[in-house]
Design a protein around this motif. Structure first.
Motif, mmCIF file in Angstrom:
data_model
loop_
_atom_site.group_PDB
_atom_site.id
_atom_site.type_symbol
_atom_site.label_atom_id
_atom_site.label_comp_id
_atom_site.label_asym_id
_atom_site.label_seq_id
_atom_site.Cartn_x
_atom_site.Cartn_y
_atom_site.Cartn_z
ATOM 1 N N GLU A 58 0.822 -1.212 0.000
ATOM 2 C CA GLU A 58 0.000 0.000 0.000
ATOM 3 C C GLU A 58 0.852 1.257 0.000
ATOM 4 N N GLU A 62 0.687 4.176 -2.782
ATOM 5 C CA GLU A 62 0.394 5.553 -2.391
ATOM 6 C C GLU A 62 1.483 6.528 -2.834
ATOM 7 N N GLU A 87 -8.020 2.255 1.431
ATOM 8 C CA GLU A 87 -6.748 1.908 2.064
ATOM 9 C C GLU A 87 -6.721 2.347 3.516
ATOM 10 N N LYS A 91 -6.221 -0.207 6.548
ATOM 11 C CA LYS A 91 -5.108 -0.033 7.491
ATOM 12 C C LYS A 91 -5.612 -0.032 8.928
ATOM 13 N N HIS A 121 -11.024 -3.878 -2.362
ATOM 14 C CA HIS A 121 -10.119 -2.788 -2.743
ATOM 15 C C HIS A 121 -9.242 -3.199 -3.926
ATOM 16 N N GLU A 165 -1.871 8.090 3.952
ATOM 17 C CA GLU A 165 -2.250 7.587 2.630
ATOM 18 C C GLU A 165 -1.829 8.468 1.461
#
Length: 196
Positions: A58, A62, A87, A91, A121, A165
């Motif tokens: 992730e 990002e 996300e 998280k 996602h 993020e």
């Protein structure tokens, strides 16, 4: 049957879309591994591999993929903002699950909630973001992004940090968080190895 037009193109580690789709498959497999592992050390180890994979994956998206997609794809801002919200939610679910621990009676049920969120996602990324990236970028651009993703993953935090993020937040806070996370990982591993 040997008609080349009907054969899917091989996936490449040098194409960012192929790389990320392959990582999504690895994440699905890690969820399976955690679910199938007996309780105890094997499940805890499988879960920590899942946590690490999700965190670095992730972070790289990002830092590298989402900012580029925001500029390159149709409705990029909307598409990326939706992915970032997903996300952030995943998280937080992962942080909660990590605090709970694999030995907790609610772990399996909460793991299913996390799995559903992460897989939804991944599907949204592949459908709405990656497909457009493949269509609207050159091979060279995708190669450059793949190299960037690999570099970002090598330096990324190994645990989730909700609220980081954006590319800027990851660049500002990612390196110190990565040092803390990686130090904590070494200490945890040493503690497991010493029998404590």
């Amino acid at each position: 049957m040997n008609d080349r037009r009907t054969m899917p193109e091989p996936m490449s580690e040098n194409d960012v879309v192929d790389l990320l789709v392959r990582q999504h498959a690895m994440i699905r497999n890690l969820f399976d591994e955690v679910e199938e592992a007996p309780t105890g050390a094997r499940r805890a180890d499988a879960f920590q591999r899942l946590v690490r994979m999700l965190a670095v994956h992730e972070t790289a998206e990002e830092e590298i993929v989402h900012p580029y997609a925001r500029l390159k794809i149709e409705d990029g801002g909307e598409v990326v903002d939706a992915r970032l919200a997903e996300e952030r939610e995943a998280k937080q679910l992962l942080v909660d699950l990590e605090e709970l621990g694999p030995g907790h009676p609610e772990f399996s049920a909460r793991l299913q909630v996390l799995r559903a969120a992460v897989l939804a996602h991944a599907h949204a990324e592949e459908s709405h973001e990656f497909a457009q990236l493949r269509a609207r970028t050159s091979v060279a651009e995708r190669r450059a992004m793949a190299a960037g993703v690999k570099a970002a993953e090598a330096l990324a935090p190994t645990h989730p940090h909700p609220g980081t993020e954006s590319m800027m937040m990851n660049l500002l806070f990612g390196p110190p968080l990565a040092i803390v996370d990686r130090t904590r990982d070494v200490i945890r591993q040493a503690m497991r190895g010493s029998g404590d």
